[in-house]
Scaffold this active site. Structure first.
Site, PDB file in Angstrom:
ATOM      1  N   THR A 128       0.819  -1.211   0.000  1.00  0.00           N
ATOM      2  CA  THR A 128       0.000   0.000   0.000  1.00  0.00           C
ATOM      3  C   THR A 128       0.857   1.267   0.000  1.00  0.00           C
ATOM      4  OG1 THR A 128      -1.497   1.289   1.406  1.00  0.00           O
ATOM      5  CG2 THR A 128      -0.139  -0.311   2.534  1.00  0.00           C
ATOM      6  N   ASP A 129       0.286   2.356  -0.518  1.00  0.00           N
ATOM      7  CA  ASP A 129       1.010   3.637  -0.471  1.00  0.00           C
ATOM      8  C   ASP A 129       1.159   4.138   0.964  1.00  0.00           C
ATOM      9  OD1 ASP A 129      -1.648   4.356  -0.003  1.00  0.00           O
ATOM     10  OD2 ASP A 129      -1.724   5.928  -1.524  1.00  0.00           O
ATOM     11  N   GLU A 130       0.353   3.560   1.901  1.00  0.00           N
ATOM     12  CA  GLU A 130       0.422   4.045   3.287  1.00  0.00           C
ATOM     13  C   GLU A 130       1.777   3.780   3.938  1.00  0.00           C
ATOM     14  OE1 GLU A 130      -2.821   3.516   5.895  1.00  0.00           O
ATOM     15  OE2 GLU A 130      -4.305   3.805   4.317  1.00  0.00           O
TER      16      GLU A 130
ATOM     17  N   TYR B 184      -1.472  -0.359  11.177  1.00  0.00           N
ATOM     18  CA  TYR B 184      -1.718  -1.023   9.887  1.00  0.00           C
ATOM     19  C   TYR B 184      -0.551  -0.790   8.926  1.00  0.00           C
ATOM     20  CZ  TYR B 184      -3.293  -1.415   5.051  1.00  0.00           C
ATOM     21  OH  TYR B 184      -3.361  -1.709   3.708  1.00  0.00           O
TER      22      TYR B 184
ATOM     23  N   LYS C  48       2.276  -3.391   7.255  1.00  0.00           N
ATOM     24  CA  LYS C  48       2.470  -3.595   5.805  1.00  0.00           C
ATOM     25  C   LYS C  48       3.921  -3.273   5.413  1.00  0.00           C
ATOM     26  CE  LYS C  48      -0.330  -4.478   3.075  1.00  0.00           C
ATOM     27  NZ  LYS C  48      -0.836  -5.802   2.575  1.00  0.00           N
TER      28      LYS C  48
HETATM   29  P1  NAD Z   1     -10.215  -6.722   2.666  1.00  0.00           P
HETATM   30  O1  NAD Z   1     -10.134  -6.413   4.127  1.00  0.00           O
HETATM   31  O2  NAD Z   1     -11.434  -6.406   1.903  1.00  0.00           O
HETATM   32  O3  NAD Z   1      -9.926  -8.295   2.442  1.00  0.00           O
HETATM   33  C1  NAD Z   1      -8.946  -8.987   3.133  1.00  0.00           C
HETATM   34  C2  NAD Z   1      -9.162 -10.475   2.872  1.00  0.00           C
HETATM   35  O4  NAD Z   1      -8.111 -11.205   3.552  1.00  0.00           O
HETATM   36  C3  NAD Z   1     -10.483 -11.009   3.428  1.00  0.00           C
HETATM   37  O5  NAD Z   1     -11.092 -11.873   2.497  1.00  0.00           O
HETATM   38  C4  NAD Z   1     -10.067 -11.781   4.682  1.00  0.00           C
HETATM   39  O6  NAD Z   1     -10.934 -12.859   5.007  1.00  0.00           O
HETATM   40  C5  NAD Z   1      -8.681 -12.278   4.279  1.00  0.00           C
HETATM   41  N1  NAD Z   1      -7.812 -12.554   5.430  1.00  0.00           N
HETATM   42  C6  NAD Z   1      -7.579 -11.744   6.501  1.00  0.00           C
HETATM   43  N2  NAD Z   1      -6.734 -12.355   7.357  1.00  0.00           N
HETATM   44  C7  NAD Z   1      -6.404 -13.550   6.807  1.00  0.00           C
HETATM   45  C8  NAD Z   1      -5.557 -14.611   7.206  1.00  0.00           C
HETATM   46  N3  NAD Z   1      -4.875 -14.565   8.366  1.00  0.00           N
HETATM   47  N4  NAD Z   1      -5.439 -15.687   6.395  1.00  0.00           N
HETATM   48  C9  NAD Z   1      -6.136 -15.760   5.235  1.00  0.00           C
HETATM   49  N5  NAD Z   1      -6.971 -14.790   4.805  1.00  0.00           N
HETATM   50  C10 NAD Z   1      -7.095 -13.692   5.581  1.00  0.00           C
HETATM   51  O7  NAD Z   1      -8.931  -6.035   2.037  1.00  0.00           O
HETATM   52  P2  NAD Z   1      -8.768  -5.300   0.630  1.00  0.00           P
HETATM   53  O8  NAD Z   1      -9.214  -3.903   0.755  1.00  0.00           O
HETATM   54  O9  NAD Z   1      -9.310  -6.172  -0.427  1.00  0.00           O
HETATM   55  O10 NAD Z   1      -7.168  -5.262   0.532  1.00  0.00           O
HETATM   56  C11 NAD Z   1      -6.462  -6.371  -0.011  1.00  0.00           C
HETATM   57  C12 NAD Z   1      -4.973  -6.088   0.066  1.00  0.00           C
HETATM   58  O11 NAD Z   1      -4.679  -4.892  -0.645  1.00  0.00           O
HETATM   59  C13 NAD Z   1      -4.468  -5.853   1.494  1.00  0.00           C
HETATM   60  O12 NAD Z   1      -3.225  -6.475   1.616  1.00  0.00           O
HETATM   61  C14 NAD Z   1      -4.338  -4.340   1.602  1.00  0.00           C
HETATM   62  O13 NAD Z   1      -3.310  -4.005   2.508  1.00  0.00           O
HETATM   63  C15 NAD Z   1      -3.987  -3.971   0.185  1.00  0.00           C
HETATM   64  N6  NAD Z   1      -4.412  -2.638  -0.278  1.00  0.00           N
HETATM   65  C16 NAD Z   1      -5.701  -2.230  -0.115  1.00  0.00           C
HETATM   66  C17 NAD Z   1      -6.094  -0.991  -0.621  1.00  0.00           C
HETATM   67  C18 NAD Z   1      -7.512  -0.500  -0.487  1.00  0.00           C
HETATM   68  O14 NAD Z   1      -7.780   0.654  -0.833  1.00  0.00           O
HETATM   69  N7  NAD Z   1      -8.461  -1.295  -0.043  1.00  0.00           N
HETATM   70  C19 NAD Z   1      -5.164  -0.173  -1.276  1.00  0.00           C
HETATM   71  C20 NAD Z   1      -3.843  -0.623  -1.394  1.00  0.00           C
HETATM   72  C21 NAD Z   1      -3.490  -1.860  -0.908  1.00  0.00           C
HETATM   73  O1  DAU Z   2      -4.074   4.149   0.637  1.00  0.00           O
HETATM   74  C1  DAU Z   2      -4.336   2.776   0.599  1.00  0.00           C
HETATM   75  C2  DAU Z   2      -5.132   2.379   1.833  1.00  0.00           C
HETATM   76  O2  DAU Z   2      -6.438   2.909   1.667  1.00  0.00           O
HETATM   77  C3  DAU Z   2      -5.176   0.863   2.035  1.00  0.00           C
HETATM   78  O3  DAU Z   2      -3.885   0.396   2.296  1.00  0.00           O
HETATM   79  C4  DAU Z   2      -6.099   0.513   3.207  1.00  0.00           C
HETATM   80  O4  DAU Z   2      -6.230  -0.906   3.310  1.00  0.00           O
HETATM   81  C5  DAU Z   2      -7.462   1.111   2.939  1.00  0.00           C
HETATM   82  O5  DAU Z   2      -8.315   0.872   4.053  1.00  0.00           O
HETATM   83  C6  DAU Z   2      -7.336   2.619   2.709  1.00  0.00           C
HETATM   84  O6  DAU Z   2      -6.936   3.303   3.921  1.00  0.00           O
HETATM   85  P1  DAU Z   2      -7.585   4.708   4.367  1.00  0.00           P
HETATM   86  O7  DAU Z   2      -7.397   4.869   5.822  1.00  0.00           O
HETATM   87  O8  DAU Z   2      -7.135   5.802   3.466  1.00  0.00           O
HETATM   88  O9  DAU Z   2      -9.130   4.372   3.980  1.00  0.00           O
HETATM   89  P2  DAU Z   2     -10.503   4.661   4.735  1.00  0.00           P
HETATM   90  O10 DAU Z   2     -11.586   4.322   3.752  1.00  0.00           O
HETATM   91  O11 DAU Z   2     -10.563   4.053   6.081  1.00  0.00           O
HETATM   92  O12 DAU Z   2     -10.471   6.230   4.902  1.00  0.00           O
HETATM   93  C7  DAU Z   2     -10.326   7.093   3.788  1.00  0.00           C
HETATM   94  C8  DAU Z   2     -10.282   8.518   4.327  1.00  0.00           C
HETATM   95  O13 DAU Z   2     -11.560   8.853   4.843  1.00  0.00           O
HETATM   96  C9  DAU Z   2      -9.313   8.703   5.476  1.00  0.00           C
HETATM   97  O14 DAU Z   2      -8.725   9.988   5.378  1.00  0.00           O
HETATM   98  C10 DAU Z   2     -10.194   8.635   6.727  1.00  0.00           C
HETATM   99  C11 DAU Z   2     -11.504   9.205   6.239  1.00  0.00           C
HETATM  100  N1  DAU Z   2     -12.729   8.655   6.870  1.00  0.00           N
HETATM  101  C12 DAU Z   2     -12.875   7.319   6.881  1.00  0.00           C
HETATM  102  C13 DAU Z   2     -13.999   6.756   7.446  1.00  0.00           C
HETATM  103  C14 DAU Z   2     -14.171   5.254   7.491  1.00  0.00           C
HETATM  104  C15 DAU Z   2     -13.679   9.514   7.373  1.00  0.00           C
HETATM  105  O15 DAU Z   2     -13.538  10.753   7.345  1.00  0.00           O
HETATM  106  N2  DAU Z   2     -14.809   8.961   7.927  1.00  0.00           N
HETATM  107  C16 DAU Z   2     -14.998   7.610   7.999  1.00  0.00           C
HETATM  108  O16 DAU Z   2     -16.034   7.165   8.546  1.00  0.00           O
END
Ligand code: NAD
Ligand code: DAU
Length: 355
Positions: free
Chosen positions: A135-137, A160, A164
Site C-alpha cells: 500500500t502507499d500508506e 496497519y 504492511k
Molecule cells: P479486505 O479487508 O477487503 O480483504 C482482506 C481479505 O483477507 C479477506 O477476504 C479476509 O478474510 C482475508 N484474510 C484476513 N486475514 C487472513 C488470514 N490470516 N489468512 C487468510 N486470509 C485472511 O482487504 P482489501 O481492501 O481487499 O485489501 C487487499 C490487500 O490490498 C491488502 O493487503 C491491503 O493491505 C492492500 N491494499 C488495499 C487498498 C484498499 O484501498 N483497499 C489499497 C492498497 C493496498
Molecule cells: O491508501 C491505501 C489504503 O487505503 C489501504 O492500504 C487501506 O487498506 C485502505 O483501508 C485505505 O486506507 P484509508 O485509511 O485511506 O481508507 P478509509 O476508507 O478508512 O479512509 C479514507 C479517508 O476517509 C481517510 O482519510 C479517513 C476518512 N474517513 C474514513 C472513514 C471510514 C472519514 O472521514 N470517515 C470515515 O467514517
C-alpha cells in the site's frame, strides 16, 4: 496452465482480481483462493466463478504453516498473489495484534513456503513469482505538494501501515537473501463494488441510503488518491507477467480528492439516482479525527506506466457512478455484511452509537 495462489481472495480487491483473471484467461489458468474468511471475507463476491472447475477455495489462515505448506505440496503454484491482510486503519488503532500476526507473520509463512518449494538445489524453478500487494500508506504522509515514488523512504504512521511496511521489508529480504522472485505493488485507495462498508466510500453510501449520519473525521480536508479496483487488478496482472523480479511498483491514477469533496459527490450522485431529497449535506457530521491521521497520499505511477505500459482506464466520473449503482442494487449484500461483527465494532468505536 499457470496456477495462481490468491490469498485473501474473498475480500474486496482479491475477489475482483480473481474475477478479472477468469475474464481474461478463462480456462487457461487455475486459481486457488486461500482465505480465512474474517469479517471482511465474503464468498458471495465469488458467486460468478465458484462452479468453475479451474477454481478451488480453501478456508485457512496464512499463519497456519501446515495449511500453507499443504497447498504448495498439493498444487504446482506458479504465482502467489498475497492480498490476505487486516486492512482497516481504524481497527489497527483499536487492536494492532491481529495486524502484526496476519500482515507480518502470515506473509513470512507464505514466503517460507514459496522458498521451500521454488528454490531447489538445482536452482530456482522457472516462471515463478511472489507478488506482495502492499500500500502507499507505507510511505507515511505528504504535505500539500509532491508525490510518493518508489524511492520515497518508508515512514509508516499507523499500526496497519507499520505492519504492511514490515511485510515489505521481509519480502525484499527474501529476494536479496534467498533469490526468491518477488515483486511489491503499492497502490493508493481503491474503490468499487464489494468493499466492506467500514471504508469511506461504501460506509457513506450505506449510511446515506439508511438516512444515518455521515461521519467525516476532523476537518475532512485530508486527501486520498482514488483508483477504481479493476485498474488495480490489471496492474497486478501486468506486474506478475512482465516485471523484473525484485522490483517495486507504485500504482495510482492521479485522482486526488479531499474526503469532504468525496462525501459531497456521493451525496449528489445518490440523490440524483434515488430522487430522494432527504439525502443531503445535512447528514454530514464532523466527528473526532483519527489519531495520527495521514493528511495526504498521492502516487507517482511513472514507473509502472513507463516500464509496463499500465494506465488507469476508468475515469472517476464513470467509476463512482458504477460503484454507487452497485451498492444501490445490492442492498442485500450490504445488509448481510453489516449484520453482525460490524455493528459490535461501531458500538465499541462510537460508544453505543451506530453512525
Ligand atoms: P479486505 O479487508 O477487503 O480483504 C482482506 C481479505 O483477507 C479477506 O477476504 C479476509 O478474510 C482475508 N484474510 C484476513 N486475514 C487472513 C488470514 N490470516 N489468512 C487468510 N486470509 C485472511 O482487504 P482489501 O481492501 O481487499 O485489501 C487487499 C490487500 O490490498 C491488502 O493487503 C491491503 O493491505 C492492500 N491494499 C488495499 C487498498 C484498499 O484501498 N483497499 C489499497 C492498497 C493496498
Ligand atoms: O491508501 C491505501 C489504503 O487505503 C489501504 O492500504 C487501506 O487498506 C485502505 O483501508 C485505505 O486506507 P484509508 O485509511 O485511506 O481508507 P478509509 O476508507 O478508512 O479512509 C479514507 C479517508 O476517509 C481517510 O482519510 C479517513 C476518512 N474517513 C474514513 C472513514 C471510514 C472519514 O472521514 N470517515 C470515515 O467514517
Amino acid at each position: 496452465m499457470d496456477t495462481y495462489l490468491v490469498t485473501g481472495g474473498a475480500g474486496f480487491i482479491g475477489s475482483d482480481f480473481i474475477r478479472y483473471l477468469f475474464e481474461r484467461y478463462g480456462d487457461d489458468i487455475k486459481v486457488i483462493n486461500f482465505d480465512k474468511l474474517t469479517y471482511a471475507g465474503n464468498l458471495e463476491n465469488l458467486k460468478s466463478v465458484e462452479t468453475r472447475e479451474n477454481y478451488r477455495f480453501i478456508k485457512a489462515d496464512i499463519c497456519d504453516r501446515e495449511a500453507v505448506y499443504g497447498v504448495f505440496e498439493s498444487e504446482d503454484i506458479d504465482f502467489v498473489v498475497n492480498f490476505a491482510a487486516e486492512s482497516h486503519v481504524d481497527r489497527s488503532i483499536m487492536d494492532p495484534e491481529a495486524f502484526v500476526r496476519t500482515n507480518i507473520l502470515g506473509t513470512q509463512v507464505l514466503l517460507d513456503a514459496a522458498r521451500n518449494c521454488w528454490i531447489t538445489k538445482a536452482g530456482t524453478k522457472e516462471g515463478r513469482r511472489f507478488i506482495q500487494v502492499s500500500t502507499d500508506e507505507v510511505y507515511g504522509t505528504l504535505g500539500s505538494e509532491g508525490f510518493f515514488t518508489e524511492e520515497t523512504p518508508p515512514d509508516p504512521r499507523s499500526p496497519y501501515s507499520a505492519s504492511k511496511a514490515s511485510a515489505d521489508m521481509l519480502v525484499k529480504a527474501y529476494y536479496h537473501t534467498y533469490g526468491l522472485p518477488v515483486n511489491i505493488t503499492r497502490c493508493s485507495n481503491n474503490y468499487g463494488p464489494c468493499q466492506f462498508p467500514e471504508k469511506l466510500i461504501p460506509l457513506m453510501i450505506n449510511n446515506a441510503l439508511c438516512h444515518r449520519g455521515l461521519p467525516v473525521y476532523g476537518d475532512g480536508r485530508q486527501v486520498r488518491d482514488w483508483l477504481y479496483v479493476r485498474d488495480h487488478s490489471r496492474a497486478i496482472d501486468l506486474v506478475a507477467c512482465k516485471a523484473k523480479p525484485g522490483e517495486t511498483y507504485n500504482i495510482g491514477g492521479h485522482n486526488e480528492k479531499k474526503n469532504i469533496e468525496m462525501v459531497r459527490t456521493i451525496i449528489k450522485t445518490l440523490r440524483t439516482m434515488t430522487k430522494d431529497d432527504t439525502i443531503s449535506e445535512e447528514l454530514i457530521k464532523h466527528v473526532t479525527d483519527r489519531p495520527g491521521h495521514d493528511r495526504r497520499y498521492a502516487i507517482d505511477p511513472g514507473k509502472i506506466t513507463g516500464e509496463l505500459g499500465w494506465l488507469p482506464e476508468t475515469s472517476f466520473e464513470e467509476g463512482i457512478e458504477v460503484t454507487v449503482s452497485w451498492y444501490m442494487d445490492n442492498r442485500n449484500w450490504l445488509e448481510n455484511v453489516t449484520s453482525g461483527e460490524y455493528r459490535d465494532y461501531y458500538r465499541r468505536m462510537y460508544g453505543g452509537q451506530t453512525p
